[in-house]
Design a protein around this motif. Structure first.
Motif, PDB file in Angstrom:
ATOM      1  N   ALA A   1       1.957  -0.340   0.884  1.00 18.39           N
ATOM      2  CA  ALA A   1       1.377   0.868   1.480  1.00 18.39           C
ATOM      3  C   ALA A   1      -0.136   0.877   1.307  1.00 18.39           C
ATOM      4  O   ALA A   1      -0.874   1.228   2.227  1.00 18.39           O
ATOM      5  CB  ALA A   1       1.990   2.116   0.855  1.00 18.39           C
ATOM      6  N   VAL A   2      -0.622   0.471   0.130  1.00 14.36           N
ATOM      7  CA  VAL A   2      -2.062   0.465  -0.116  1.00 14.36           C
ATOM      8  C   VAL A   2      -2.738  -0.645   0.685  1.00 14.36           C
ATOM      9  O   VAL A   2      -3.779  -0.437   1.296  1.00 14.36           O
ATOM     10  CB  VAL A   2      -2.361   0.335  -1.626  1.00 14.36           C
ATOM     11  N   LEU A   3      -2.128  -1.833   0.719  1.00 10.54           N
ATOM     12  CA  LEU A   3      -2.739  -2.956   1.442  1.00 10.54           C
ATOM     13  C   LEU A   3      -2.747  -2.731   2.947  1.00 10.54           C
ATOM     14  O   LEU A   3      -3.639  -3.195   3.642  1.00 10.54           O
ATOM     15  CB  LEU A   3      -2.024  -4.255   1.104  1.00 10.54           C
ATOM     16  N   GLU A   4      -1.729  -2.034   3.473  1.00  9.90           N
ATOM     17  CA  GLU A   4      -1.654  -1.795   4.915  1.00  9.90           C
ATOM     18  C   GLU A   4      -2.470  -0.583   5.354  1.00  9.90           C
ATOM     19  O   GLU A   4      -2.630  -0.340   6.542  1.00  9.90           O
ATOM     20  CB  GLU A   4      -0.197  -1.619   5.334  1.00  9.90           C
ATOM     21  N   ALA A   5      -2.979   0.179   4.385  1.00 10.43           N
ATOM     22  CA  ALA A   5      -3.774   1.361   4.731  1.00 10.43           C
ATOM     23  C   ALA A   5      -5.047   0.936   5.446  1.00 10.43           C
ATOM     24  O   ALA A   5      -5.643  -0.082   5.124  1.00 10.43           O
ATOM     25  CB  ALA A   5      -4.117   2.139   3.461  1.00 10.43           C
ATOM     26  N   ARG A   6      -5.451   1.738   6.402  1.00 15.39           N
ATOM     27  CA  ARG A   6      -6.688   1.450   7.144  1.00 15.39           C
ATOM     28  C   ARG A   6      -7.890   2.041   6.416  1.00 15.39           C
ATOM     29  O   ARG A   6      -8.765   2.633   7.027  1.00 15.39           O
ATOM     30  CB  ARG A   6      -6.578   2.029   8.546  1.00 15.39           C
ATOM     31  N   THR A   7      -7.910   1.910   5.115  1.00 17.30           N
ATOM     32  CA  THR A   7      -8.984   2.467   4.312  1.00 17.30           C
ATOM     33  C   THR A   7      -9.557   1.369   3.429  1.00 17.30           C
ATOM     34  O   THR A   7      -9.016   1.072   2.370  1.00 17.30           O
ATOM     35  CB  THR A   7      -8.469   3.628   3.443  1.00 17.30           C
ATOM     36  N   PRO A   8     -10.646   0.746   3.860  1.00 19.45           N
ATOM     37  CA  PRO A   8     -11.240  -0.336   3.075  1.00 19.45           C
ATOM     38  C   PRO A   8     -11.562   0.069   1.631  1.00 19.45           C
ATOM     39  O   PRO A   8     -11.368  -0.714   0.712  1.00 19.45           O
ATOM     40  CB  PRO A   8     -12.517  -0.687   3.841  1.00 19.45           C
ATOM     41  N   ALA A   9     -12.023   1.291   1.419  1.00 19.39           N
ATOM     42  CA  ALA A   9     -12.365   1.730   0.063  1.00 19.39           C
ATOM     43  C   ALA A   9     -11.132   1.764  -0.830  1.00 19.39           C
ATOM     44  O   ALA A   9     -11.197   1.422  -2.004  1.00 19.39           O
ATOM     45  CB  ALA A   9     -13.031   3.099   0.100  1.00 19.39           C
ATOM     46  N   LEU A  10      -9.998   2.136  -0.274  1.00 16.16           N
ATOM     47  CA  LEU A  10      -8.759   2.186  -1.060  1.00 16.16           C
ATOM     48  C   LEU A  10      -8.284   0.777  -1.388  1.00 16.16           C
ATOM     49  O   LEU A  10      -7.885   0.493  -2.521  1.00 16.16           O
ATOM     50  CB  LEU A  10      -7.685   2.962  -0.298  1.00 16.16           C
ATOM     51  N   ARG A  11      -8.347  -0.126  -0.413  1.00 16.97           N
ATOM     52  CA  ARG A  11      -7.911  -1.508  -0.653  1.00 16.97           C
ATOM     53  C   ARG A  11      -8.806  -2.205  -1.674  1.00 16.97           C
ATOM     54  O   ARG A  11      -8.350  -3.048  -2.433  1.00 16.97           O
ATOM     55  CB  ARG A  11      -7.892  -2.301   0.654  1.00 16.97           C
ATOM     56  N   ALA A  12     -10.083  -1.842  -1.705  1.00 12.95           N
ATOM     57  CA  ALA A  12     -11.036  -2.490  -2.615  1.00 12.95           C
ATOM     58  C   ALA A  12     -11.112  -1.803  -3.981  1.00 12.95           C
ATOM     59  O   ALA A  12     -11.774  -2.312  -4.876  1.00 12.95           O
ATOM     60  CB  ALA A  12     -12.421  -2.507  -1.974  1.00 12.95           C
ATOM     61  N   ALA A  13     -10.447  -0.668  -4.136  1.00 12.19           N
ATOM     62  CA  ALA A  13     -10.549   0.092  -5.383  1.00 12.19           C
ATOM     63  C   ALA A  13      -9.990  -0.715  -6.550  1.00 12.19           C
ATOM     64  O   ALA A  13      -8.986  -1.410  -6.422  1.00 12.19           O
ATOM     65  CB  ALA A  13      -9.793   1.412  -5.252  1.00 12.19           C
ATOM     66  N   GLU A  14     -10.671  -0.590  -7.676  1.00 13.10           N
ATOM     67  CA  GLU A  14     -10.223  -1.258  -8.892  1.00 13.10           C
ATOM     68  C   GLU A  14      -9.791  -0.204  -9.897  1.00 13.10           C
ATOM     69  O   GLU A  14     -10.357   0.877  -9.959  1.00 13.10           O
ATOM     70  CB  GLU A  14     -11.343  -2.113  -9.476  1.00 13.10           C
ATOM     71  N   GLY A  15      -8.789  -0.541 -10.683  1.00 14.79           N
ATOM     72  CA  GLY A  15      -8.317   0.383 -11.705  1.00 14.79           C
ATOM     73  C   GLY A  15      -7.292   1.344 -11.141  1.00 14.79           C
ATOM     74  O   GLY A  15      -6.880   1.246  -9.983  1.00 14.79           O
ATOM     75  N   PRO A  16      -6.890   2.311 -11.954  1.00  9.82           N
ATOM     76  CA  PRO A  16      -5.849   3.246 -11.523  1.00  9.82           C
ATOM     77  C   PRO A  16      -6.336   4.172 -10.405  1.00  9.82           C
ATOM     78  O   PRO A  16      -7.506   4.557 -10.378  1.00  9.82           O
ATOM     79  CB  PRO A  16      -5.524   4.033 -12.792  1.00  9.82           C
ATOM     80  N   LEU A  17      -5.434   4.495  -9.514  1.00  8.09           N
ATOM     81  CA  LEU A  17      -5.700   5.431  -8.427  1.00  8.09           C
ATOM     82  C   LEU A  17      -4.992   6.742  -8.768  1.00  8.09           C
ATOM     83  O   LEU A  17      -3.794   6.738  -9.049  1.00  8.09           O
ATOM     84  CB  LEU A  17      -5.196   4.877  -7.099  1.00  8.09           C
ATOM     85  N   THR A  18      -5.735   7.840  -8.733  1.00  2.00           N
ATOM     86  CA  THR A  18      -5.189   9.120  -9.162  1.00  2.00           C
ATOM     87  C   THR A  18      -5.327  10.162  -8.061  1.00  2.00           C
ATOM     88  O   THR A  18      -6.440  10.411  -7.586  1.00  2.00           O
ATOM     89  CB  THR A  18      -5.954   9.628 -10.408  1.00  2.00           C
TER      90      THR A  18
END
Length: 195
Positions: free
Chosen positions: A25-42
């Motif tokens: 779901a994260v990799l297929e998202a059309r959000t470059p910032a989300l795909r490149a995010a490091e660490g936990p996502l909250t």
């Protein structure tokens, strides 16, 4: 005075958490910032999303229909994306991840609203016919977010980009801006037809 953020329905939060824990779901998202995010996502700042419906009678208050919940997805100090949920006959389900100007504008409007002298309950108000989104500050901070309806004491903060003629990040009384929006949503008469 602080904003009183309403609690999101637990299934809406669970659906966003499940999407965040799904690598596909994260990799297929059309959000470059989300795909490149490091660490936990909250997920944080849950905001009910309503659709603006013009007043049924001239001079009346518009209506608002709850359509979803939007969570800001934080990665460290950065808000990387928004996670959106929608209500289906089976309950709250994850809809999509998004990013763009409305995300940073929402963050700015929340900070702006937090400085107001009165407590409000924040909502997002979508006006699809104008491609407009506003932070709706409901004057009853303890209202049920699912059934809240516009009140004469409510405020609206248009998010950027706002439609031509409407200034983003300017605080408006809901009744003033709603009348402008309602007029703009009325289709013009057809050429050659009586007005």
């Amino acid at each position: 005075m602080p904003l009183l953020v309403p609690p999101a329905p637990p299934p809406a939060l669970v659906s966003v958490l499940a999407a965040l824990s799904s690598p596909s779901a994260v990799l297929e998202a059309r959000t470059p910032a989300l795909r490149a995010a490091e660490g936990p996502l909250t997920p944080e700042h849950p905001l009910p999303v309503h659709v603006f419906e013009p007043a049924a009678v001239p001079g009346g208050l518009p209506q608002a229909r709850l359509t979803g919940w939007r969570f800001h997805i934080r990665s460290g100090e950065l808000v990387a994306a928004a996670g959106e949920t929608v209500l289906t006959p089976d309950g709250w389900v994850f809809s999509r991840f998004s990013e763009g100007p409305f995300l940073t504008s929402t963050e700015r409007a929340l900070r702006q609203a937090d400085l107001l002298p009165t407590a409000y309950q924040p909502h997002l108000l979508s006006v699809p016919g104008l491609y407009m989104l506003a932070l709706w500050l409901h004057s009853d901070p303890r209202a049920d977010a699912a059934t809240a309806q516009p009140d004469p004491l409510d405020l609206l903060v248009p998010l950027a980009p706002a439609p031509p003629g409407i200034t983003s990040h300017r605080v408006h009384r809901l009744v003033d801006l709603a009348s402008v929006l309602s007029v703009r949503l009325v289709p013009p008469p057809l050429a050659g037809s009586p007005a």
